[in-house]
Design an enzyme around this catalytic site. Structure first.
Site, PDB file in Angstrom:
ATOM      1  N   PHE A 146      28.790 -19.611  65.411  1.00  0.00           N
ATOM      2  CA  PHE A 146      27.640 -19.710  66.310  1.00  0.00           C
ATOM      3  C   PHE A 146      26.642 -20.676  65.705  1.00  0.00           C
ATOM      4  O   PHE A 146      26.098 -20.430  64.633  1.00  0.00           O
ATOM      5  CB  PHE A 146      26.959 -18.353  66.561  1.00  0.00           C
ATOM      6  CG  PHE A 146      25.834 -18.503  67.553  1.00  0.00           C
ATOM      7  CD1 PHE A 146      26.087 -18.494  68.919  1.00  0.00           C
ATOM      8  CD2 PHE A 146      24.525 -18.713  67.131  1.00  0.00           C
ATOM      9  CE1 PHE A 146      25.059 -18.676  69.835  1.00  0.00           C
ATOM     10  CE2 PHE A 146      23.493 -18.900  68.049  1.00  0.00           C
ATOM     11  CZ  PHE A 146      23.760 -18.877  69.403  1.00  0.00           C
ATOM     12  N   ASP A 231      24.980 -23.874  57.609  1.00  0.00           N
ATOM     13  CA  ASP A 231      24.027 -23.425  58.625  1.00  0.00           C
ATOM     14  C   ASP A 231      23.468 -22.063  58.231  1.00  0.00           C
ATOM     15  O   ASP A 231      24.098 -21.030  58.453  1.00  0.00           O
ATOM     16  CB  ASP A 231      24.714 -23.363  59.995  1.00  0.00           C
ATOM     17  CG  ASP A 231      23.748 -22.906  61.100  1.00  0.00           C
ATOM     18  OD1 ASP A 231      22.615 -22.495  60.779  1.00  0.00           O
ATOM     19  OD2 ASP A 231      24.145 -22.959  62.280  1.00  0.00           O
ATOM     20  N   LYS A 260      14.877 -20.110  62.445  1.00  0.00           N
ATOM     21  CA  LYS A 260      14.445 -18.717  62.583  1.00  0.00           C
ATOM     22  C   LYS A 260      13.292 -18.347  61.632  1.00  0.00           C
ATOM     23  O   LYS A 260      12.156 -18.610  61.945  1.00  0.00           O
ATOM     24  CB  LYS A 260      15.646 -17.793  62.459  1.00  0.00           C
ATOM     25  CG  LYS A 260      16.612 -18.005  63.646  1.00  0.00           C
ATOM     26  CD  LYS A 260      17.604 -16.887  63.881  1.00  0.00           C
ATOM     27  CE  LYS A 260      18.276 -17.080  65.229  1.00  0.00           C
ATOM     28  NZ  LYS A 260      19.652 -17.541  65.181  1.00  0.00           N
TER      29      LYS A 260
HETATM   30  C1  LIG Z   1      20.282 -18.639  65.975  1.00  0.00           C
HETATM   31  C2  LIG Z   1      21.190 -19.591  65.321  1.00  0.00           C
HETATM   32  C3  LIG Z   1      21.222 -20.954  65.690  1.00  0.00           C
HETATM   33  C4  LIG Z   1      20.425 -21.496  66.868  1.00  0.00           C
HETATM   34  O1  LIG Z   1      19.061 -21.364  66.727  1.00  0.00           O
HETATM   35  P1  LIG Z   1      18.116 -21.461  68.018  1.00  0.00           P
HETATM   36  O2  LIG Z   1      16.734 -21.438  67.444  1.00  0.00           O
HETATM   37  O3  LIG Z   1      18.413 -20.301  68.900  1.00  0.00           O
HETATM   38  O4  LIG Z   1      18.429 -22.768  68.688  1.00  0.00           O
HETATM   39  C5  LIG Z   1      22.040 -21.794  64.976  1.00  0.00           C
HETATM   40  N1  LIG Z   1      22.801 -21.340  63.959  1.00  0.00           N
HETATM   41  C6  LIG Z   1      22.800 -20.047  63.589  1.00  0.00           C
HETATM   42  C7  LIG Z   1      23.649 -19.615  62.447  1.00  0.00           C
HETATM   43  C8  LIG Z   1      22.003 -19.131  64.260  1.00  0.00           C
HETATM   44  O5  LIG Z   1      22.038 -17.839  63.911  1.00  0.00           O
END
Ligand SMILES: *Cc1c(COP(=O)(O)O)cnc(C)c1O
Length: 429
Positions: A146, A231, A260
């Site tokens: 994700f 990520d 986040k």
């Molecule tokens: C939430 C998330 C994203 C995307 O972030 P948004 O602020 O919703 O665009 C990307 N990578 C990971 C691992 C995430 O948990």
């Protein structure tokens, strides 16, 4: 009466249902206000936040120091765009360098934008530095990944519902199985410029990689001149009990994506971090964002990083996470076979529900009705990821409620008795 049955809640829920797109199915709790780890709905009922907006509220809701920093900045200037310099972006970038160990950072807003930044950087690096013909660069991604919701990113999701009907998709991504080095090697070609990966797959159900996988991946990437892009939008900034989840693996990636919690619970703030040898591919006009790195966002993010450092939240997370994990394991043992696994790292725990018993959503809604906010991912996993400021007392309260809810479900199903096996539920000890 539960939240859906009361007039005030009902009218807000119906208003969203009437005028909003239907791309979410929220738990029926209408939040009015929050403070640190507690949340209150419009009827004044109190909830323990065991979700913290997927790590965005790691500092707790409306941390006083961060709110004060925002107020101070709101007396000065909020948004100017990157057309000019400011007094808060430089300090944020310097602090990011200090905490991540990377020489440079490129600020964006949402996590998905920082991932897009990483993709562009990896491709241009692949062409200009590694010498892959432009348009041929390939990025390896894990099944179950994700990385956000843009059309490029969902194009390499392996989740049907994230993709269905949204094509055509962007070329240049190849899949491997998370945690499986043979599968990584099989997916690679001479045109591979990067591996984009989460250190723990959050949305997939808090999947922790097998020991040694990341070390092998690191060595293989180095040997083959492939960028390892980590990520940590959800995992980073203390969530796993270390500043960054890659520290658990004893490796250092070539680039790091943050989001986040970088916004410290107030704003969307994200960043792509790398050393000069990678970041050099960006020159003026090659990439940007109108709001990225704005004065207010930078002030908030900087104060958020200072709070993490000065309040020892990362160190506390490791200890609290171990406690929460232990307590959830105890619940698991007492309601067998309702819970088939408890896994995670730090204050990021997935409780995997036996699908022949019930769905994660069922228990999430029962938890909410009893004052605990959590969130399901997929059909079977309940995610517990409270703010890093959570106290042992609040964790105890939340786990006690979870235990009660799980025991009630257990009794409803007639488990732990002969009736249980007669219902077709495999009795495991
Ligand atoms: C939430 C998330 C994203 C995307 O972030 P948004 O602020 O919703 O665009 C990307 N990578 C990971 C691992 C995430 O948990």
């Amino acid at each position: 009466m539960d939240a859906t049955g009361t007039p005030a809640s009902q009218s807000f829920i119906q208003q969203e249902a009437r005028h909003g797109a239907r791309n979410y199915a929220p738990v029926p709790v209408v939040v009015d206000h929050a403070k640190d780890c507690l949340v209150w709905d419009v009827e004044g009922r109190e909830y323990i936040d065991m979700m913290s907006a997927y790590s965005s509220v790691s500092h707790g809701h409306l941390h006083p120091r961060i709110v004060a920093a925002a107020h101070r900045q709101l007396e000065k200037v909020a948004v100017m765009s990157r057309a000019y310099y400011g007094t808060t972006l430089g300090p944020l970038l310097e602090k990011l360098s200090e905490v991540t160990g990377f020489e440079r950072a490129l600020p964006m807003n949402t996590g998905a934008e920082a991932v897009e930044t990483a993709i562009k950087c990896a491709r241009r690096w692949g062409h200009r530095i590694k010498g892959i013909p432009d348009g041929m660069q390939k990025i390896l991604v894990a099944r179950g990944n994700f990385h956000g919701r843009t059309s490029t990113i969902v194009g390499f999701s392996s989740e049907v519902e994230y993709r269905a009907g949204f094509g055509p998709f962007c070329d240049g991504f190849q899949h491997f199985d998370f945690g499986d080095m043979a599968s990584v090697k099989a997916a690679a070609t001479e045109h591979t410029c990067a591996v984009l990966i989460e250190p723990i797959q959050g949305e997939a159900g808090v999947i922790v990689p097998p020991a040694g996988f990341f070390q092998e991946l690191r060595e293989w990437c180095t040997r083959n001149d492939i960028l390892l892009i980590d990520d940590e939008v959800q995992a980073g900034l203390g969530r796993t009990g270390k500043w960054f989840a890659f520290e658990h693996e004893g490796i250092r990636p070539d680039a790091l994506i943050l989001g986040k919690a970088l916004g410290a619970g107030l704003l969307p703030v994200s960043a792509f971090c790398a050393d000069e040898r990678v970041m050099q591919v960006f020159v003026p006009n090659s990439h940007g964002s109108t709001f990225g790195g704005n004065a207010l966002a930078a002030a908030v993010a900087l104060e958020g990083l200072k709070v993490l450092q000065e309040e020892g939240l990362v160190e506390h997370c490791a200890e609290k996470g171990a406690y929460l994990f232990q307590r959830l394991r105890e619940v698991q043992a007492q309601v067998a076979p309702l819970i088939r696994d408890v896994r995670g790292r730090g204050l990021w725990i997935g409780v995997d529900i036996e699908p022949s018993c019930t769905t994660a959503r069922d228990l999430v809604e029962r938890l909410a009705a009893n004052g605990v906010l959590s969130k399901e991912t997929h059909d079977t996993v309940i995610r517990f990821a409270p703010p890093l400021t959570i106290t042992f007392d609040l964790m105890d309260r939340a786990v006690d409620i979870f235990h009660r809810v799980a025991r009630e479900k257990h009794q409803e199903l007639g488990l732990g008795t002969r009736a249980g096996s007669a219902n077709g539920v495999k009795a495991t000890v």
